[in-house]
Design a protein around this motif. Structure first.
Motif, PDB file in Angstrom:
ATOM      1  N   LEU A 293      10.053  -2.819 119.900  1.00 57.97           N
ATOM      2  CA  LEU A 293       8.892  -2.365 120.406  1.00 57.97           C
ATOM      3  C   LEU A 293       7.983  -3.247 120.422  1.00 57.97           C
ATOM      4  CD1 LEU A 293       8.961   1.319 118.862  1.00 57.97           C
ATOM      5  CD2 LEU A 293       9.723   0.732 120.912  1.00 57.97           C
ATOM      6  N   ARG A 294       6.852  -3.296 121.262  1.00 60.21           N
ATOM      7  CA  ARG A 294       5.862  -4.290 121.074  1.00 60.21           C
ATOM      8  C   ARG A 294       5.189  -3.845 119.879  1.00 60.21           C
ATOM      9  NH1 ARG A 294       2.692  -4.897 126.790  1.00 60.21           N
ATOM     10  NH2 ARG A 294       1.767  -6.704 125.320  1.00 60.21           N
TER      11      ARG A 294
ATOM     12  N   GLU B 261      16.029   0.758 117.779  1.00 59.74           N
ATOM     13  CA  GLU B 261      14.957   0.342 118.917  1.00 59.74           C
ATOM     14  C   GLU B 261      13.695  -0.103 118.120  1.00 59.74           C
ATOM     15  OE1 GLU B 261      14.397   4.026 121.067  1.00 59.74           O
ATOM     16  OE2 GLU B 261      16.690   3.964 121.843  1.00 59.74           O
ATOM     17  N   GLN B 262      13.345   0.192 116.993  1.00 62.21           N
ATOM     18  CA  GLN B 262      11.894  -0.202 116.428  1.00 62.21           C
ATOM     19  C   GLN B 262      11.489  -1.562 116.550  1.00 62.21           C
ATOM     20  OE1 GLN B 262      11.395   0.917 112.249  1.00 62.21           O
ATOM     21  NE2 GLN B 262       9.023   0.892 112.691  1.00 62.21           N
TER      22      GLN B 262
ATOM     23  N   PHE C 125      16.357   5.260 116.222  1.00 64.49           N
ATOM     24  CA  PHE C 125      14.942   4.761 116.161  1.00 64.49           C
ATOM     25  C   PHE C 125      14.995   3.280 115.373  1.00 64.49           C
ATOM     26  CE2 PHE C 125      10.696   4.191 114.328  1.00 64.49           C
ATOM     27  CZ  PHE C 125       9.911   3.995 115.494  1.00 64.49           C
TER      28      PHE C 125
END
Length: 295
Positions: free
Chosen positions: A59-60, A55-56, A52
């Motif tokens: 993110l939008r 990936e964070q 995470f």
């Protein structure tokens, strides 16, 4: 994503957790999330939290304007000052009886609006056919009919929620002994109305101080509650320490409190000497008049 939601549900919500409120359940979910961060999915080399963190940043961002997730209802307030929402009922201030209000129902709570002004907020009831009442919503009616106060459902729910503390009951009992059942109950309701302008903990402190001094009036409680609020905001105004084993039991009357806040009066004390001179002059004139009549 969908597979991990199923994993979370099967491992944490089977069997269904036994909790007393949604707040308690949400706290448990937060703990489970933290534990899940250290889990590895299958044979993957990194944990859930490590993936995470990668990936964070991709993110939008969240939208600038809040998105309303609640469901809106427009019920009419009944004669009991309650609104029906789904299968349950919630109280609102009695001044709204007969009016149509707007209710926004969320997962854990609901908010009642009169036009655009918030007038009530309740924790959402989970059971069906239940009623949640706020004692403050009925105080204007109860102060006119204090006999309905002791057995009211709103009072029972306030006790269960801890909003009506033992010090309220103790002060109420003493007030009824001094003022009688009706006037003592009305005095307590006037004390409860103070919570609209003062924090609950300060009103409780004012009740305790007034009870120790035997001052069973709403004015005395209001004064002591404001003194407690002032002590919280200005610690230097706190009275001197009380010796061990002793409890302060002095309550200043509102009249004395007002006088203490006035500037000193440097004017000389009034004198009635000029009036005494007029009295003596009047007596002399009456004596002379009587002597003239005798002659």
């Amino acid at each position: 994503m969908e597979g991990q939601i199923g994993y979370f549900r099967r491992n944490h919500f089977v069997p269904v957790p036994d909790v007393s409120s949604l707040t308690e359940l949400n706290e448990m979910v937060d703990q489970w999330d933290l534990q899940d961060d250290a889990r590895r999915i299958g044979s993957r080399p990194k944990t859930v939290a490590e993936y995470f963190a990668f990936e964070q940043p991709l993110l939008r961002p969240l939208p600038d304007e809040p998105f309303e997730t609640g469901r809106t209802f427009t019920p009419r307030v009944d004669r009991y000052s309650q609104v029906p929402v789904r299968t349950n009922r919630y109280s609102v201030p009695i001044r709204l009886i007969g009016k149509r209000v707007r209710v926004v129902l969320h997962a854990s709570h609901l908010v009642v609006y009169d036009r655009n002004v918030e007038v009530a907020r309740h924790e959402r009831l989970i059971a069906k056919g239940a009623v949640r009442l706020e004692l403050d919503h009925y105080l204007e009616a109860l102060v006119r009919k204090p006999g309905a106060f002791p057995g009211s459902t709103a009072l029972e729910q306030a006790r269960s929620a801890g909003k009506f503390a033992p010090v309220h009951d103790a002060w109420w009992d003493q007030a009824k002994k001094i003022h009688g059942e009706r006037d003592g109950t009305r005095a307590l309701i006037e004390v409860l109305l103070l919570s609209r302008n003062l924090p609950h903990e300060h009103v409780v402190a004012g009740l305790a101080a007034a009870l120790r001094a035997g001052a069973m009036t709403a004015d005395a409680v209001a004064l002591e509650a404001r003194k407690a609020a002032q002590a919280d905001t200005d610690p230097s105004s706190t009275p001197d320490a009380v010796p061990p084993g002793k409890t302060p039991a002095t309550v200043t009357s509102l009249h004395e409190w007002r006088l203490s806040h006035l500037p000193p009066d440097t004017r000389p004390l009034p004198s009635v000497t000029p009036y005494d001179q007029l009295l003596r002059s009047h007596r002399d004139d009456r004596g002379t008049h009587r002597e003239g009549e005798a002659q």
